[in-house]
Design an enzyme around this catalytic site. Structure first.
Site, PDB file in Angstrom:
ATOM      1  N   CYS A  62      21.602  -6.226 -39.421  1.00 15.27           N
ATOM      2  CA  CYS A  62      22.754  -6.156 -38.698  1.00 15.27           C
ATOM      3  C   CYS A  62      24.094  -6.335 -39.842  1.00 15.27           C
ATOM      4  O   CYS A  62      23.833  -7.175 -40.477  1.00 15.27           O
ATOM      5  CB  CYS A  62      22.891  -6.888 -37.418  1.00 15.27           C
ATOM      6  N   GLU A  64      26.571  -7.965 -38.938  1.00 15.28           N
ATOM      7  CA  GLU A  64      27.160  -9.533 -38.867  1.00 15.28           C
ATOM      8  C   GLU A  64      26.366 -10.360 -39.905  1.00 15.28           C
ATOM      9  O   GLU A  64      26.741 -11.296 -40.265  1.00 15.28           O
ATOM     10  CB  GLU A  64      27.035 -10.030 -37.339  1.00 15.28           C
ATOM     11  N   CYS A  98      22.323 -11.837 -33.500  1.00 13.13           N
ATOM     12  CA  CYS A  98      23.529 -12.301 -34.310  1.00 13.13           C
ATOM     13  C   CYS A  98      24.308 -13.170 -33.705  1.00 13.13           C
ATOM     14  O   CYS A  98      24.980 -13.885 -34.110  1.00 13.13           O
ATOM     15  CB  CYS A  98      24.203 -11.074 -34.650  1.00 13.13           C
TER      16      CYS A  98
HETATM   17  N1  THU Z   1      23.740  -3.294 -35.066  1.00 12.98           N
HETATM   18  C1  THU Z   1      24.549  -4.101 -36.054  1.00 12.98           C
HETATM   19  O1  THU Z   1      24.632  -4.147 -37.135  1.00 12.98           O
HETATM   20  N2  THU Z   1      25.175  -4.889 -35.079  1.00 12.98           N
HETATM   21  C2  THU Z   1      25.344  -5.052 -33.974  1.00 12.98           C
HETATM   22  O2  THU Z   1      26.104  -5.800 -33.345  1.00 12.98           O
HETATM   23  C3  THU Z   1      24.464  -4.135 -33.186  1.00 12.98           C
HETATM   24  C4  THU Z   1      23.780  -3.196 -33.757  1.00 12.98           C
HETATM   25  C5  THU Z   1      22.978  -2.274 -35.809  1.00 12.98           C
HETATM   26  C6  THU Z   1      21.506  -2.446 -35.906  1.00 12.98           C
HETATM   27  C7  THU Z   1      21.075  -1.207 -36.233  1.00 12.98           C
HETATM   28  O3  THU Z   1      21.067  -0.790 -37.599  1.00 12.98           O
HETATM   29  C8  THU Z   1      21.996  -0.398 -35.561  1.00 12.98           C
HETATM   30  O4  THU Z   1      23.054  -1.074 -35.471  1.00 12.98           O
HETATM   31  C9  THU Z   1      21.403   0.308 -34.195  1.00 12.98           C
HETATM   32  O5  THU Z   1      20.883  -0.791 -33.229  1.00 12.98           O
END
Ligand code: THU
Length: 141
Positions: A62, A64, A98
């Site tokens: 993610c 974060e 996260c």
């Molecule tokens: N994702 C994030 O990077 N941060 C978030 O807070 C929620 C989801 C990403 C994970 C994945 O690569 C994509 O968003 C779809 O879930």
């Protein structure tokens, strides 16, 4: 809920710009959902990250987590606030994992700003997102 922006606009703008720049480098070929995150630390420094997916889906990172990694590698450990940016119907909220990652380096009062292309849509504290969290205070001495 109204955005709670008691921070100077310039401080939020700096995080927003850092998240926009990071999001432009997101690697999200599977979900096609690009996310950027920007952390301001206690020292005033800003660290950004983007999501980095993988063909083995659960291995994806993610935004974060990427921003936290950049912060820690730079020798910093105190998140003062974080802005998360995506383009979706609803304001983006950190996933459960996260929220836990943020709790390690933040306080219950730390503000989490959720932004879309037009700016911050919603600001919440970490305690609102992760009440009764498990942290180092929960471990045996
Ligand atoms: N994702 C994030 O990077 N941060 C978030 O807070 C929620 C989801 C990403 C994970 C994945 O690569 C994509 O968003 C779809 O879930």
């Amino acid at each position: 809920m109204e955005p709670r922006l008691d921070r100077p606009k310039e401080a939020i703008d700096r995080l927003f710009e850092a998240a926009v720049a990071a999001r432009a480098h997101a690697y999200a070929p599977y979900s096609r959902f690009a996310v950027g995150a920007a952390i301001r630390t206690a020292s005033g420094a800003v660290f950004a990250g983007a999501n980095i997916e993988n063909a083995a889906y659960p291995v994806g990172l993610c935004a974060e987590a990427a921003a936290i990694a950049a912060m820690v590698v730079a020798g910093e450990r105190e998140i003062a606030e974080i802005l998360i940016l995506a383009e979706g119907g609803e304001p983006i909220m950190p996933c459960g994992a996260c929220r836990q990652r943020l709790f390690e380096f933040a306080t219950p009062e730390t503000m989490i700003h959720s932004a879309g292309p037009a700016g911050v849509a919603l600001s919440l504290t970490l305690a609102e997102l992760l009440p009764h969290a498990f942290g180092r205070q929960s471990l045996a001495p």
